[in-house]
Design a protein around this motif. Structure first.
Motif, PDB file in Angstrom:
ATOM      1  N   LEU A  12       0.805  -1.207  -0.026  1.00  0.00           N
ATOM      2  CA  LEU A  12      -0.086   0.153   0.025  1.00  0.00           C
ATOM      3  C   LEU A  12       1.022   1.312   0.047  1.00  0.00           C
ATOM      4  CD1 LEU A  12      -2.991  -1.003   2.601  1.00  0.00           C
ATOM      5  CD2 LEU A  12      -2.980  -0.813   0.127  1.00  0.00           C
ATOM      6  N   LYS A  13       2.067   1.227   0.860  1.00  0.00           N
ATOM      7  CA  LYS A  13       2.831   2.357   0.814  1.00  0.00           C
ATOM      8  C   LYS A  13       3.574   2.440  -0.551  1.00  0.00           C
ATOM      9  CE  LYS A  13       4.353   2.626   5.670  1.00  0.00           C
ATOM     10  NZ  LYS A  13       5.395   2.510   6.403  1.00  0.00           N
ATOM     11  N   GLU A  15       2.141   1.553  -3.566  1.00  0.00           N
ATOM     12  CA  GLU A  15       1.002   2.226  -4.414  1.00  0.00           C
ATOM     13  C   GLU A  15       0.828   3.732  -4.109  1.00  0.00           C
ATOM     14  OE1 GLU A  15      -3.560   1.115  -5.126  1.00  0.00           O
ATOM     15  OE2 GLU A  15      -2.224  -0.498  -4.407  1.00  0.00           O
ATOM     16  N   ASN A  16       0.972   3.961  -2.781  1.00  0.00           N
ATOM     17  CA  ASN A  16       0.575   5.231  -2.462  1.00  0.00           C
ATOM     18  C   ASN A  16       1.869   6.267  -3.173  1.00  0.00           C
ATOM     19  OD1 ASN A  16      -0.378   7.771  -1.262  1.00  0.00           O
ATOM     20  ND2 ASN A  16       0.191   7.177   0.830  1.00  0.00           N
ATOM     21  N   GLN A  17       3.098   5.807  -2.852  1.00  0.00           N
ATOM     22  CA  GLN A  17       3.959   6.597  -3.551  1.00  0.00           C
ATOM     23  C   GLN A  17       3.841   6.947  -4.974  1.00  0.00           C
ATOM     24  OE1 GLN A  17       5.998   7.772  -1.355  1.00  0.00           O
ATOM     25  NE2 GLN A  17       7.577   8.564  -2.886  1.00  0.00           N
ATOM     26  N   LYS A  20       1.162   9.223  -5.707  1.00  0.00           N
ATOM     27  CA  LYS A  20       1.803  10.627  -5.590  1.00  0.00           C
ATOM     28  C   LYS A  20       2.588  11.092  -6.689  1.00  0.00           C
ATOM     29  CE  LYS A  20       1.871  10.527  -0.547  1.00  0.00           C
ATOM     30  NZ  LYS A  20       2.838  10.587   0.785  1.00  0.00           N
TER      31      LYS A  20
END
Length: 133
Positions: A12-13, A15-17, A20
């Protein structure tokens, strides 16, 4: 289960990166599109002004052509009138001839022509000539 949650959290991190980065790229693209839109409007305005100037210059050119033609007609009428006055005058024909040719800088002197002209003038204006001289 804990390992699975850590793996899911890392996923998830990541994917979040990525989201962004994608959001930043999209924002830059939108900003670039906005700048292009501003340039496009400026170019359209410049084209509109240039077209208006062209139209004005074309109209002015037409007016100047009309004035030129008008002046040419006036000049032709004046030349015709002057020629008509010359032909109607009582001067001998030799008096109406130029003393030199337009394409030459040399003055053409013809003594017999001047003698004839002098005699023609005396014959035409003899009485007046005798009164004053």
């Amino acid at each position: 289960m804990r390992v699975e949650k850590e793996r899911e959290s890392k996923l998830l991190k990541k994917e979040n990166q990525n989201l962004k980065i994608q959001l930043r790229d999209t924002a830059e693209a939108v900003q670039a599109a906005g700048e292009l839109l501003v340039r496009l409007r400026e170019a359209e305005h410049a084209a509109s002004v240039a077209e208006e100037n062209f139209t004005n210059m074309k109209q002015e050119n037409e007016n100047l052509k009309y004035q030129l033609e008008k002046l040419k007609r006036k000049h032709e009428k004046e030349i015709f009138t002057v020629k008509q006055y010359l032909t109607e005058s009582k001067l001998p024909e030799s008096a109406m001839l130029p003393l030199y040719r337009e394409d030459s800088d040399v003055v053409h002197n013809n003594a017999t022509s001047y003698t004839y002209d002098d005699q023609a003038w005396r014959a035409e204006f003899g009485a007046i000539y005798q009164d004053h001289y």
